[in-house]
Every structure is written in C-alpha cells, then in structure tokens.
Motif scaffolding. Sequence first.
Motif, PDB file in Angstrom:
ATOM      1  N   GLU A 150      24.465 -21.736 -27.893  1.00  0.00           N
ATOM      2  CA  GLU A 150      25.114 -21.356 -29.144  1.00  0.00           C
ATOM      3  C   GLU A 150      26.300 -20.417 -28.914  1.00  0.00           C
ATOM      4  OE1 GLU A 150      21.993 -19.793 -31.586  1.00  0.00           O
ATOM      5  OE2 GLU A 150      20.859 -21.658 -31.507  1.00  0.00           O
ATOM      6  N   VAL A 151      26.921 -20.511 -27.740  1.00  0.00           N
ATOM      7  CA  VAL A 151      28.033 -19.632 -27.390  1.00  0.00           C
ATOM      8  C   VAL A 151      29.162 -19.754 -28.417  1.00  0.00           C
ATOM      9  CG1 VAL A 151      29.195 -21.284 -25.847  1.00  0.00           C
ATOM     10  CG2 VAL A 151      29.476 -18.824 -25.472  1.00  0.00           C
ATOM     11  N   LYS A 181      29.302 -26.244 -12.408  1.00  0.00           N
ATOM     12  CA  LYS A 181      27.924 -26.317 -12.895  1.00  0.00           C
ATOM     13  C   LYS A 181      27.384 -24.910 -13.167  1.00  0.00           C
ATOM     14  CE  LYS A 181      23.235 -27.875 -11.895  1.00  0.00           C
ATOM     15  NZ  LYS A 181      22.707 -26.830 -12.718  1.00  0.00           N
ATOM     16  N   ALA A 182      27.601 -23.987 -12.242  1.00  0.00           N
ATOM     17  CA  ALA A 182      27.127 -22.613 -12.423  1.00  0.00           C
ATOM     18  C   ALA A 182      27.844 -21.939 -13.588  1.00  0.00           C
ATOM     19  CB  ALA A 182      27.318 -21.810 -11.143  1.00  0.00           C
ATOM     20  N   ILE A 183      29.140 -22.204 -13.740  1.00  0.00           N
ATOM     21  CA  ILE A 183      29.898 -21.649 -14.868  1.00  0.00           C
ATOM     22  C   ILE A 183      29.279 -22.133 -16.180  1.00  0.00           C
ATOM     23  CG2 ILE A 183      32.103 -21.777 -16.109  1.00  0.00           C
ATOM     24  CD1 ILE A 183      33.472 -21.791 -13.315  1.00  0.00           C
ATOM     25  N   PHE A 184      29.103 -23.451 -16.307  1.00  0.00           N
ATOM     26  CA  PHE A 184      28.567 -24.024 -17.543  1.00  0.00           C
ATOM     27  C   PHE A 184      27.156 -23.518 -17.823  1.00  0.00           C
ATOM     28  CE2 PHE A 184      31.372 -28.002 -16.710  1.00  0.00           C
ATOM     29  CZ  PHE A 184      32.509 -27.273 -17.039  1.00  0.00           C
ATOM     30  N   ASP A 185      26.366 -23.319 -16.766  1.00  0.00           N
ATOM     31  CA  ASP A 185      25.005 -22.821 -16.926  1.00  0.00           C
ATOM     32  C   ASP A 185      24.960 -21.378 -17.433  1.00  0.00           C
ATOM     33  OD1 ASP A 185      23.928 -25.244 -16.122  1.00  0.00           O
ATOM     34  OD2 ASP A 185      23.476 -24.568 -14.077  1.00  0.00           O
ATOM     35  N   CYS A 224      33.050 -25.239 -27.045  1.00  0.00           N
ATOM     36  CA  CYS A 224      33.678 -24.274 -26.138  1.00  0.00           C
ATOM     37  C   CYS A 224      34.089 -24.935 -24.819  1.00  0.00           C
ATOM     38  CB  CYS A 224      32.749 -23.095 -25.905  1.00  0.00           C
ATOM     39  SG  CYS A 224      32.534 -22.078 -27.402  1.00  0.00           S
ATOM     40  N   LEU A 225      33.259 -25.828 -24.305  1.00  0.00           N
ATOM     41  CA  LEU A 225      33.632 -26.532 -23.077  1.00  0.00           C
ATOM     42  C   LEU A 225      34.826 -27.452 -23.313  1.00  0.00           C
ATOM     43  CD1 LEU A 225      30.135 -27.365 -21.550  1.00  0.00           C
ATOM     44  CD2 LEU A 225      31.684 -25.484 -20.962  1.00  0.00           C
ATOM     45  N   ALA A 226      34.885 -28.087 -24.477  1.00  0.00           N
ATOM     46  CA  ALA A 226      36.047 -28.925 -24.816  1.00  0.00           C
ATOM     47  C   ALA A 226      37.307 -28.069 -24.900  1.00  0.00           C
ATOM     48  CB  ALA A 226      35.801 -29.660 -26.128  1.00  0.00           C
ATOM     49  N   LEU A 227      37.177 -26.860 -25.436  1.00  0.00           N
ATOM     50  CA  LEU A 227      38.314 -25.944 -25.514  1.00  0.00           C
ATOM     51  C   LEU A 227      38.800 -25.565 -24.115  1.00  0.00           C
ATOM     52  CD1 LEU A 227      40.172 -24.028 -27.182  1.00  0.00           C
ATOM     53  CD2 LEU A 227      38.371 -22.314 -26.898  1.00  0.00           C
TER      54      LEU A 227
END
Length: 130
Positions: free
Chosen positions: A33-34, A24-28, A54-57
């Motif tokens: 628009e990364v 959660k902290a990583i994603f936050d 990017c999260l899917a990658l």
Amino acid sequence: MAAQGEIHAVVRRYADAWVANDLKAIFDCYHDEVVFHYFGRSPLAGTHRGKPACLALLKQVRERTQRQLIEIKDVLAGEQFGLIVAVERFERDGQATQLERLLRYRVRDGKLSECWIYDEDQRLVDEYWA
C-alpha cells in the motif's frame, strides 16, 4: 509506528539494494500500500497510491530521464521517518545533469509505506519529466 532502529534498518536495506541496482530487493522493500508524493508541476507530480502505481511511476521516470544513482550520501532515521540523501543523474535529449535528492520515508510492517521526494532543483526536474 516503527521504532527508530527499525526505520533505519529498512531504509538502509533499501539504500543498499538501490546501490546494488537489485530491482527485486528494491521492489521487495515497498509495502503493498505504498504511497509516493512527487512535487512540482510535471505530468508525474502528485500522489501515487499502491505498489503497482508506484512501480509504474518509477518506470516512467527511468524512461523519461535515464535516471541513474550516482551516490548515497547518507541514510538517517528519526522517531517517525527515515531519510536518504542521494545524488542522481538525469539525461534527456542529450542533456544531462546531476542533482541532490532527499527521499523521506515512513515505515510500516518492515517496509517502506510512504515516500516524499524533495529535489534540489524542482524546476529542472519538471523540465526533465515534461
């Protein structure tokens, strides 16, 4: 443009979340628009835009390599970019390797807005990601 102190604080917060495996902290830490820039010739190479892409990658990388952080060697910040020097372990088909990776970040609005990943052995990474 973020100041050097802000850049360091944002990149350090991300590195700490990574070490703690706090998803959660990583994603936050990622800006909505990364943009990720992955080099090489693998199917995952290229420019990936937006937090969902990017999260899917990152999910694909983990699934293909059982990616595991071994250590953060350093967190650096300059006038324009932050940098993490990390050692990661990749495993695939019973073969495992460790390699050093440099992750260069641009910071905007207190979040990571762009990332370039430089691998110690790009050819090896391409093989693992194929």
